[in-house]
Design an enzyme around this catalytic site. Structure first.
Site, PDB file in Angstrom:
ATOM      1  N   ASP A 262       0.641  -2.155   1.741  1.00  0.00           N
ATOM      2  CA  ASP A 262       0.038  -1.343   2.793  1.00  0.00           C
ATOM      3  C   ASP A 262       1.162  -0.621   3.548  1.00  0.00           C
ATOM      4  O   ASP A 262       1.988   0.031   2.912  1.00  0.00           O
ATOM      5  CB  ASP A 262      -0.832  -2.239   3.691  1.00  0.00           C
ATOM      6  CG  ASP A 262      -1.553  -1.498   4.801  1.00  0.00           C
ATOM      7  OD1 ASP A 262      -2.523  -0.788   4.498  1.00  0.00           O
ATOM      8  OD2 ASP A 262      -1.144  -1.624   5.961  1.00  0.00           O
TER       9      ASP A 262
ATOM     10  N   HIS B 167      -8.304  -3.830  -1.252  1.00  0.00           N
ATOM     11  CA  HIS B 167      -7.051  -3.452  -0.597  1.00  0.00           C
ATOM     12  C   HIS B 167      -6.014  -4.561  -0.532  1.00  0.00           C
ATOM     13  O   HIS B 167      -4.820  -4.293  -0.578  1.00  0.00           O
ATOM     14  CB  HIS B 167      -7.360  -2.985   0.829  1.00  0.00           C
ATOM     15  CG  HIS B 167      -6.162  -2.545   1.600  1.00  0.00           C
ATOM     16  ND1 HIS B 167      -5.421  -1.434   1.250  1.00  0.00           N
ATOM     17  CD2 HIS B 167      -5.562  -3.072   2.709  1.00  0.00           C
ATOM     18  CE1 HIS B 167      -4.419  -1.291   2.113  1.00  0.00           C
ATOM     19  NE2 HIS B 167      -4.480  -2.264   2.991  1.00  0.00           N
TER      20      HIS B 167
END
Length: 326
Positions: free
Chosen positions: A105, A303
């Protein structure tokens, strides 16, 4: 918390931020792990023991503003170049001259820029979820403001200091549970539901979070850990990363369009939004990552790559690390 995670060594090391907290396990070449938002060193709990057993000295940091690391009061202290220097300071504090750096991320962007700006220190780079996209294009805040039409893109929503904090901090644990679920493959909203990356006029980000169950990778103890970290630290340190995107764009002007030439790795999820949003960046890897060794999109993965799919992630990481020059 598993016994393997309890077997790590906690350290506070000096850095330009003041101090960086890290956990360390294993012996061998140094591998630095950098988390994203809203996470912590704990996001690498499945990787620490595996990479240590494979013959590496693994250090997972709390990025400045998170956990037990320093939290400078100046918003500009969270610009990318400051975080790069924190990573360099960690390598030096651990008595090493170089390291492999891996991020997820925002940590992926921090890792990529660490390798770009300090190739003398970071000899290889791994990126999870967010692919490398060289600096360029319009001012980021202007680009993000144009996304979403009448709705507000979450990065724009995060820009104003205090605004997102006012939503999150009255119920940190509940907000985190919803945010994690919104971006996890097994709990994210369906394709016909409103996208959780946008805020309706007058609304909040959490209005679109799923409720009712945690994603499979996250149990109550894990959520307790993350919740306690943010109850102690607050959310401003993590959110300030989003508030520096224009400063980063200015600071990195000399690197406009620059490739990362060290050996690299990318792992994405086919149900992770950056895989779609940045599809052109992935297609450009032959130019932007000429040293790319491994690029893999995991089917059915959201994610939280290394937490949703730890076994596959660990295999890809250990195989890639083993391929690197000594």
């Amino acid at each position: 918390m598993s016994q393997q995670v309890l077997d790590v060594t906690h350290r506070l090391v000096p850095s330009p931020a003041g101090r960086i907290h890290l956990v360390e396990q294993g012996e061998g070449p140094l591998v630095l792990l950098v988390h994203g938002f809203p996470e912590s060193w704990y996001s690498w709990r499945h990787q620490l023991p595996v990479l240590a057993a494979a013959g590496y000295r693994v250090a997972a940091i709390d990025v400045r503003g998170y956990g037990r690391s320093s939290k400078p009061g100046d918003l500009a202290a969270y610009r990318m170049l400051e975080l790069v220097e924190d990573n360099v300071a960690v390598v030096e504090a651990l008595g090493e001259r170089s390291a492999v750096i891996i991020g997820h991320d925002w940590g992926s962007s921090i890792a990529a820029n660490s390798a770009l700006v300090r190739p003398d220190v970071f000899r290889a780079v791994g990126m999870l979820s967010v692919p490398y996209a060289p600096r360029g294009g319009p001012r980021p805040s202007e680009a993000f403001a144009a996304v979403g039409g009448d709705e507000e893109f979450y990065i724009s929503y995060f820009q104003q200091p205090g605004r997102a904090e006012a939503e999150i901090e009255p119920d940190v644990r509940g907000w985190l549970a919803g945010f994690y679920a919104a971006l996890s493959a097994d709990t994210m909203p369906g394709p016909d539901a409103p996208a959780p990356y946008f805020v309706s006029p007058g609304g909040k980000l959490r209005d679109r979070f799923p409720t009712g169950r945690l994603p499979g990778w996250l149990d109550e103890d894990d959520l307790d850990f993350y919740g306690a970290e943010y109850e102690r630290s607050g959310l401003s340190g993590g959110l300030n990363r989003y508030r520096n995107v224009d400063r980063d764009w200015e600071d990195l002007a000399d690197f406009d369009g620059a490739p990362i030439t060290q050996p690299s790795l990318f792992i994405g999820g086919d149900r992770d939004a950056p895989t779609t949003w940045l599809a052109d960046a992935i297609k450009a890897f032959p130019t932007t990552l000429p040293g790319l060794v491994t690029s893999r999109i995991l089917d059915g993965c959201g994610h939280w790559i290394q937490q949703e799919r730890p076994t596959e992630t660990n295999r890809l990481l250990t195989e890639w690390l083993a391929s690197l020059p000594a």
